[in-house]
Scaffold this motif. Structure first.
Motif, PDB file in Angstrom:
ATOM      1  N   SER A  18       0.824  -1.199   0.000  1.00 32.12           N
ATOM      2  CA  SER A  18       0.000   0.000   0.000  1.00 32.12           C
ATOM      3  C   SER A  18       0.863   1.254   0.000  1.00 32.12           C
ATOM      4  CB  SER A  18      -0.926  -0.006   1.218  1.00 32.12           C
ATOM      5  OG  SER A  18      -1.698   1.178   1.260  1.00 32.12           O
ATOM      6  N   VAL A  22       1.391   4.466  -2.486  1.00 26.74           N
ATOM      7  CA  VAL A  22       1.323   5.847  -1.994  1.00 26.74           C
ATOM      8  C   VAL A  22       2.534   6.639  -2.477  1.00 26.74           C
ATOM      9  CG1 VAL A  22       1.541   7.248   0.090  1.00 26.74           C
ATOM     10  CG2 VAL A  22      -0.134   5.403   0.008  1.00 26.74           C
ATOM     11  N   GLN A  38      -6.090   8.912  -6.116  1.00 28.15           N
ATOM     12  CA  GLN A  38      -5.356   8.195  -5.071  1.00 28.15           C
ATOM     13  C   GLN A  38      -6.268   7.638  -3.990  1.00 28.15           C
ATOM     14  OE1 GLN A  38      -2.711  10.596  -2.664  1.00 28.15           O
ATOM     15  NE2 GLN A  38      -1.472   8.834  -2.082  1.00 28.15           N
ATOM     16  N   VAL A  44      -4.178   1.703  -2.177  1.00 28.90           N
ATOM     17  CA  VAL A  44      -4.026   2.690  -1.104  1.00 28.90           C
ATOM     18  C   VAL A  44      -4.931   2.331   0.069  1.00 28.90           C
ATOM     19  CG1 VAL A  44      -4.323   5.126  -0.476  1.00 28.90           C
ATOM     20  CG2 VAL A  44      -3.341   4.522  -2.697  1.00 28.90           C
TER      21      VAL A  44
END
Length: 216
Positions: A18, A22, A38, A44
């Motif tokens: 994750s 990011v 995002q 994410v």
């Protein structure tokens, strides 16, 4: 299938993945229109799934038995973590502009804030929880599904109309707050309809297939 250690390892790996995504976003790898995706990127969001499962493994079904003042203090710390992530590290859901360093500092704060909120509320006696909040929790899945549609409808498609009405009423400076109130009210109404017409019948159906093992 593989036990507690494997669960921990898998979730730590998901958490790492994750944050790789990011960082990928923080490097500004694509155009602004796609860059704003995002918050809705599944990878994410996996940090919250992984964080929740790791928290469940730590708690092992236990609920904190804390005084209400301690719970309130912990909840305040959680809110503060979110505010710091937003104001200091520029973590913004639909308009991410944080650098790599800010992202690696801010997103863990968002995750920590979510975990602390859960811990603060877990096992809270019902008498301390207002009935409206309990109801919002009950319909929260419906809210999660549809709220973005109504906020988009109000702030994008209906914004000219909302601006005109607000100025005509002499409350132009409050148009964003009025829009949020309208979108929230619509979200609650339709989430409530979804809960009672779709979710609740399935919950009742699920009870027919629930296996309750008798005690020895």
């Amino acid at each position: 299938m593989l036990g507690r250690r494997a669960l921990i390892a898998v979730n730590l790996a998901v958490l790492a993945l994750s944050y790789v995504v990011v960082i990928y976003y923080a490097q500004g790898f694509t155009t602004a229109s796609y860059f704003s995706g995002q918050w809705t990127n599944s990878f994410v969001q996996f940090q919250f799934f992984a964080g929740g499962m790791l928290l469940a493994l730590v708690l092992r079904g236990r609920q904190p038995e804390w005084h209400i003042a301690g719970r309130a203090g912990l909840f305040a710390v959680a809110v503060a973590a979110w505010l710091v992530a937003y104001t200091v590290f520029d973590i913004k859901a639909d308009n991410p502009q944080a650098t790599v360093g800010q992202s690696l500092a801010g997103w863990p704060l968002v995750l920590a804030g979510a975990a602390l909120m859960l811990i603060a509320l877990l096992g809270t006696p019902r008498r301390f929880l207002p009935a409206p909040l309990i109801y919002l929790g009950r319909i929260s899945y419906g809210l999660y599904l549809i709220h973005i549609f109504f906020f988009w409808l109000v702030y994008d498609k209906c914004k000219p109309w909302l601006t005109h009405i607000a100025k005509a009423a002499g409350v132009g400076t409050w148009q964003d707050a009025i829009g949020a109130l309208i979108a929230f009210a619509a979200s609650v109404f339709f989430a409530s309809v979804l809960y009672h017409s779709v979710e609740a019948p399935f919950l009742r159906l699920k009870r027919r297939f629930t296996i309750v093992h008798s005690r020895g």
